[in-house]
Write a protein that holds these residues in place. Structure first.
Motif, short mmCIF file in Angstrom:
data_model
loop_
_atom_site.label_atom_id
_atom_site.label_comp_id
_atom_site.label_asym_id
_atom_site.label_seq_id
_atom_site.Cartn_x
_atom_site.Cartn_y
_atom_site.Cartn_z
N GLY A 262 -42.69 18.78 3.89
CA GLY A 262 -41.47 18.51 3.12
C GLY A 262 -40.66 17.37 3.71
N LEU A 263 -40.73 17.21 5.02
CA LEU A 263 -39.99 16.13 5.70
C LEU A 263 -40.50 14.77 5.25
N PHE A 264 -41.82 14.63 5.14
CA PHE A 264 -42.39 13.35 4.74
C PHE A 264 -42.14 13.03 3.27
N SER A 265 -41.84 14.05 2.47
CA SER A 265 -41.49 13.79 1.07
C SER A 265 -39.97 13.72 0.89
N LEU A 266 -39.24 13.74 2.00
CA LEU A 266 -37.77 13.67 2.01
C LEU A 266 -37.11 14.77 1.20
N ASP A 267 -37.65 15.99 1.32
CA ASP A 267 -37.02 17.16 0.73
C ASP A 267 -35.82 17.53 1.60
N GLY A 268 -34.64 17.61 1.00
CA GLY A 268 -33.41 17.85 1.76
C GLY A 268 -33.45 19.13 2.58
N MET A 269 -33.97 20.22 1.98
CA MET A 269 -34.05 21.49 2.72
C MET A 269 -35.00 21.38 3.91
N ALA A 270 -36.10 20.65 3.75
CA ALA A 270 -37.05 20.47 4.84
C ALA A 270 -36.44 19.64 5.96
N VAL A 271 -35.65 18.64 5.61
CA VAL A 271 -34.99 17.82 6.63
C VAL A 271 -33.98 18.68 7.41
N ILE A 272 -33.25 19.52 6.71
CA ILE A 272 -32.31 20.43 7.38
C ILE A 272 -33.06 21.39 8.30
N GLN A 273 -34.16 21.96 7.81
CA GLN A 273 -34.96 22.88 8.63
C GLN A 273 -35.51 22.17 9.86
N PHE A 274 -35.92 20.90 9.71
CA PHE A 274 -36.43 20.14 10.85
C PHE A 274 -35.34 19.93 11.90
N GLY A 275 -34.13 19.65 11.44
CA GLY A 275 -33.01 19.51 12.38
C GLY A 275 -32.74 20.80 13.14
N ILE A 276 -32.86 21.92 12.45
CA ILE A 276 -32.66 23.22 13.11
C ILE A 276 -33.79 23.48 14.10
N LEU A 277 -35.03 23.13 13.73
CA LEU A 277 -36.15 23.28 14.66
C LEU A 277 -35.94 22.44 15.92
N LEU A 278 -35.44 21.22 15.72
CA LEU A 278 -35.16 20.36 16.86
C LEU A 278 -34.10 20.99 17.76
N LEU A 279 -33.11 21.60 17.16
CA LEU A 279 -32.07 22.28 17.94
C LEU A 279 -32.66 23.45 18.73
N ILE A 280 -33.61 24.17 18.14
CA ILE A 280 -34.26 25.28 18.83
C ILE A 280 -35.14 24.77 19.97
N PHE A 281 -35.85 23.66 19.76
CA PHE A 281 -36.76 23.16 20.78
C PHE A 281 -36.06 22.41 21.91
N THR A 282 -34.79 22.06 21.76
CA THR A 282 -34.08 21.34 22.81
C THR A 282 -33.99 22.14 24.11
N PRO A 283 -33.57 23.42 24.09
CA PRO A 283 -33.55 24.15 25.36
C PRO A 283 -34.96 24.44 25.89
N ILE A 284 -35.95 24.51 25.00
CA ILE A 284 -37.32 24.69 25.46
C ILE A 284 -37.77 23.45 26.22
N ALA A 285 -37.40 22.27 25.73
CA ALA A 285 -37.70 21.03 26.44
C ALA A 285 -37.00 21.01 27.80
#
Length: 131
Positions: free
Chosen positions: A70-93
């Protein structure tokens, strides 16, 4: 010939790098979620919202593969979900980077503790123990 002094990475350097990693992760996540919100709102402008019925999240956005698709098709919900995933993976990094920092310092007790924490996170993200 005069030898250049070697620069070793110290505790202070590692703390600064980890702090910067966390800050950049959070700000990047914020920017991506805001961009996703703008894309979503632009695509749904003028649509009436029906609060009488609940529609759950689309099944395609329940997996990382679906979010990336969905991110590659610029679906707004997918972009939001990707941002949330990035927020989750930040402390893991941060945990991963800390393990490497402890390896550099040869502090193997904390390397082991970091690996245990990373294993717990990985296990919990995959559904934990099943009976």
């Amino acid at each position: 010939m005069k030898k250049e002094p070697r620069h070793y990475i110290g505790d202070k350097d590692i703390q600064v790098i980890i702090g910067t990693l966390l800050r950049v992760g959070v700000y990047t996540s914020l920017a991506i979620v805001l961009l996703g919100g703008v894309i979503f709102m632009a695509g749904h402008a003028g649509k009436a919202v029906d609060y009488a019925s609940f529609r759950p999240q689309p099944a395609g956005l329940a997996s990382i593969g679906g979010i990336l698709k969905g991110l590659f098709s610029l679906d707004g919900m997918a972009v939001i979900q990707f941002g949330i995933l990035l927020l989750i993976f930040t402390p893991i990094a941060r945990v991963v980077f800390s393990i490497f920092g402890f390896l550099i310092e040869r502090d193997y007790l904390y390397v082991g503790i970091g690996l245990v924490i990373l294993a717990i996170i990985a296990l919990s993200m995959n559904g934990g123990f099943t009976h």
